[in-house]
Write a protein that holds these residues in place. Structure first.
Motif, PDB file in Angstrom:
ATOM      1  N   ASP A 291      -6.375  -9.922 -16.447  1.00 16.54           N
ATOM      2  CA  ASP A 291      -6.982  -8.601 -16.333  1.00 16.54           C
ATOM      3  C   ASP A 291      -5.963  -7.473 -16.189  1.00 16.54           C
ATOM      4  OD1 ASP A 291      -9.316  -7.056 -16.427  1.00 16.54           O
ATOM      5  OD2 ASP A 291      -9.401  -6.875 -14.239  1.00 16.54           O
TER       6      ASP A 291
ATOM      7  N   ARG B 229      -5.313  -1.180  -9.236  1.00 21.07           N
ATOM      8  CA  ARG B 229      -6.607  -0.615  -9.625  1.00 21.07           C
ATOM      9  C   ARG B 229      -7.096   0.418  -8.603  1.00 21.07           C
ATOM     10  NH1 ARG B 229      -5.430  -1.670 -14.232  1.00 21.07           N
ATOM     11  NH2 ARG B 229      -6.037  -3.603 -15.270  1.00 21.07           N
ATOM     12  N   GLN B 230      -6.887   0.130  -7.330  1.00 15.60           N
ATOM     13  CA  GLN B 230      -7.271   1.096  -6.297  1.00 15.60           C
ATOM     14  C   GLN B 230      -6.534   2.411  -6.478  1.00 15.60           C
ATOM     15  OE1 GLN B 230      -6.329  -0.932  -2.663  1.00 15.60           O
ATOM     16  NE2 GLN B 230      -8.171  -2.217  -2.696  1.00 15.60           N
TER      17      GLN B 230
ATOM     18  N   ALA C 280      -2.795 -11.177  -8.999  1.00 18.06           N
ATOM     19  CA  ALA C 280      -4.122 -10.686  -8.587  1.00 18.06           C
ATOM     20  C   ALA C 280      -4.027  -9.747  -7.398  1.00 18.06           C
ATOM     21  CB  ALA C 280      -5.038 -11.861  -8.271  1.00 18.06           C
ATOM     22  N   ARG C 281      -3.179 -10.089  -6.448  1.00 14.66           N
ATOM     23  CA  ARG C 281      -3.061  -9.247  -5.254  1.00 14.66           C
ATOM     24  C   ARG C 281      -2.454  -7.889  -5.592  1.00 14.66           C
ATOM     25  NH1 ARG C 281       0.218 -10.597   0.355  1.00 14.66           N
ATOM     26  NH2 ARG C 281      -0.357  -8.685   1.448  1.00 14.66           N
TER      27      ARG C 281
ATOM     28  N   ASP D 195       0.819  -1.218   0.000  1.00 20.62           N
ATOM     29  CA  ASP D 195       0.000   0.000   0.000  1.00 20.62           C
ATOM     30  C   ASP D 195       0.848   1.262   0.000  1.00 20.62           C
ATOM     31  OD1 ASP D 195      -2.167  -1.638   0.009  1.00 20.62           O
ATOM     32  OD2 ASP D 195      -2.772  -1.245   2.071  1.00 20.62           O
TER      33      ASP D 195
ATOM     34  N   LEU E 259      -2.468  -6.471  -8.576  1.00 21.28           N
ATOM     35  CA  LEU E 259      -3.385  -5.769  -9.468  1.00 21.28           C
ATOM     36  C   LEU E 259      -4.514  -5.101  -8.694  1.00 21.28           C
ATOM     37  CD1 LEU E 259      -4.250  -5.091 -12.378  1.00 21.28           C
ATOM     38  CD2 LEU E 259      -5.508  -7.259 -12.403  1.00 21.28           C
ATOM     39  N   GLU E 260      -4.993  -5.742  -7.650  1.00 23.49           N
ATOM     40  CA  GLU E 260      -6.062  -5.133  -6.851  1.00 23.49           C
ATOM     41  C   GLU E 260      -5.632  -3.767  -6.322  1.00 23.49           C
ATOM     42  OE1 GLU E 260      -8.895  -6.199  -2.974  1.00 23.49           O
ATOM     43  OE2 GLU E 260      -7.104  -7.391  -3.402  1.00 23.49           O
ATOM     44  N   ARG E 261      -4.391  -3.704  -5.840  1.00 23.88           N
ATOM     45  CA  ARG E 261      -3.888  -2.421  -5.330  1.00 23.88           C
ATOM     46  C   ARG E 261      -3.643  -1.437  -6.478  1.00 23.88           C
ATOM     47  NH1 ARG E 261      -4.360   1.532  -2.046  1.00 23.88           N
ATOM     48  NH2 ARG E 261      -2.460   2.776  -1.816  1.00 23.88           N
TER      49      ARG E 261
END
Length: 419
Positions: free
Chosen positions: A226, A201-202, A194-195, A168, A197-199
């Motif tokens: 993605d 995108r945020q 995936a982990r 983060d 990429l989630e951040r």
């Protein structure tokens, strides 16, 4: 090993695997992470195109030109299907993965590109990782120098995993692009896309994968991943050298400026300005690697006929066997994960008190075992582990447990030589 996977039949497709080295030694090729060998199906497809179909593509109004263009674009279609791209127009042919990574880096901070996703300057940030191949480090260093942006990176744990403890803090609203390896060319580590990429995108950033070590070895689907960009190279995927692939979302390709200028990437040219062809041709200036693209099409046909799930399972069992066998060599230290969780068929190691260059030379000269030695174009990773170099054995669909046995016998001999 899985008896349903007929590795002996597969080996017959690769002419080089049956040759003898000087002194009558059989070849044991454990360097596919560097460059894979080529099956006769690829060799013959390229030979035939050169012999009876060759002409330039996209510009010749005759039979050979039409045949060559059709074969070139058919290869694009095959590659798109192979990686799950929604459209063949999202596949850009480059000369290798390095060029594909540079192409994307060039789009950022380019004054002729006003799309806010690609603006780059002081205060903006680029994020990579400590385990990257130089091809996924140097282009971003150059971008940071051009634009005044800040280059940041994930560190690597002692176990050879991406350290996400500060994810983060590393990926923030200032981040414009995150570019990491899908699978490490040294550690074999498969990264948690995936982990991350989630951040990403945020944070409202874009994400790129260097998939040079994953696309040849297991099913890779860009739609499922993605991400925004993905690069890989043909010569590691039983295809020829001189051909690489950039996949990117269509809307991003439309927004990106050309990387090179020249013939065939234009719509119209005047003396003071030009307009450009739609993607992917906008990024393929000049005569492209025609025969190499046709060869890559044959390569993905070959891999698909074997089955990527089957190839991945075969390599997983080879890696299991290798990790167990190498664990019995005194003084050997595996650099990277020592279990099968999220790792591929690349095993790098050191032998206590023996330089990898000596290991590689003896293995080749006395046992016919081809491994790679050095820092594998990943010097920062080796600096992180405090070592100048490693020996790397990398496996592919044509390798066998007997070849791993040959590797281990050779390593025991190397230890005796330096005892």
């Amino acid at each position: 090993m899985d008896t349903a996977f007929d590795v002996e039949r597969i080996r017959k497709d690769f002419p080089v695997l049956s040759r003898e080295l000087p002194g009558g030694r059989p070849l044991v090729y454990l360097d596919s992470g560097n460059s894979s060998q080529k099956p006769v199906q690829v060799i013959e497809t390229m030979r035939e195109h050169l012999a009876v179909h060759y002409a330039n593509v996209g510009r010749a109004m005759h039979v050979l030109g039409a045949e060559s263009t059709e074969a070139y674009e058919a290869a694009r279609e095959k590659v798109a299907a192979f990686v799950g791209a929604p459209s063949r127009d999202e596949i850009v042919f480059t000369k290798n993965a390095s060029e594909a990574l540079n192409l994307v880096a060039y789009a950022f901070g380019n004054p002729i590109n006003e799309d806010p996703r690609f603006t780059m300057g002081p205060g903006d940030e680029i994020v990579i990782s400590e385990m990257e191949h130089h091809s996924n480090i140097v282009p971003w260093q150059l971008l940071a120098r051009r634009t005044g942006a800040t280059l940041k990176w994930f560190s690597v744990t002692d176990e050879g995993r991406l350290d996400l403890s500060n994810l983060d803090e590393l990926v923030t609203e200032r981040t414009k692009i995150v570019s990491i390896a899908h699978q490490s060319n040294v550690l074999g580590t498969v990264n948690p896309v995936a982990r991350v990429l989630e951040r990403v995108r945020q944070a409202g950033a874009l994400m790129m994968l260097d998939a040079s070590q994953s696309v040849p070895h297991k099913p890779v689907d860009v739609t499922a991943l993605d991400v925004d960009f993905l690069a890989f190279t043909g010569h590691k995927a039983v295809g020829p050298s001189g051909i690489g692939v950039l996949w990117a979302r269509a809307e991003l390709l439309d927004a990106m400026p050309p990387f090179l200028g020249g013939g065939e990437m234009i719509e119209a040219v005047w003396m003071d300005r030009s307009t450009y062809a739609p993607a992917p041709h906008k990024f393929e200036a000049g005569t492209p690697p025609i025969v190499e693209a046709v060869g890559l099409g044959a390569a993905v046909d070959y891999l698909s006929s074997v089955g990527m799930d089957a190839i991945a399972a075969h390599e997983r069992e080879l890696t299991r066997y290798a990790l167990e066998a190498l664990g019995e060599v005194p003084g050997l230290r595996v650099v990277g994960p020592t279990d099968l969780q999220d790792r591929g068929g690349t095993v790098s190691f050191t032998l206590e008190g023996i330089h990898p260059h000596d290991v590689g030379q003896i293995m080749d000269d006395e046992f016919g075992v081809a491994v790679r030695v050095g820092h594998h174009c990943a010097r920062p990773l080796h600096l992180r582990f405090g070592i100048p170099a490693t020996t790397r054995a990398s496996f592919y669909l044509y390798n066998t447990p007997a070849e791993i046995d040959a590797l281990v016998r050779g390593l025991h001999h190397v230890r005796k030589v330096f005892a």
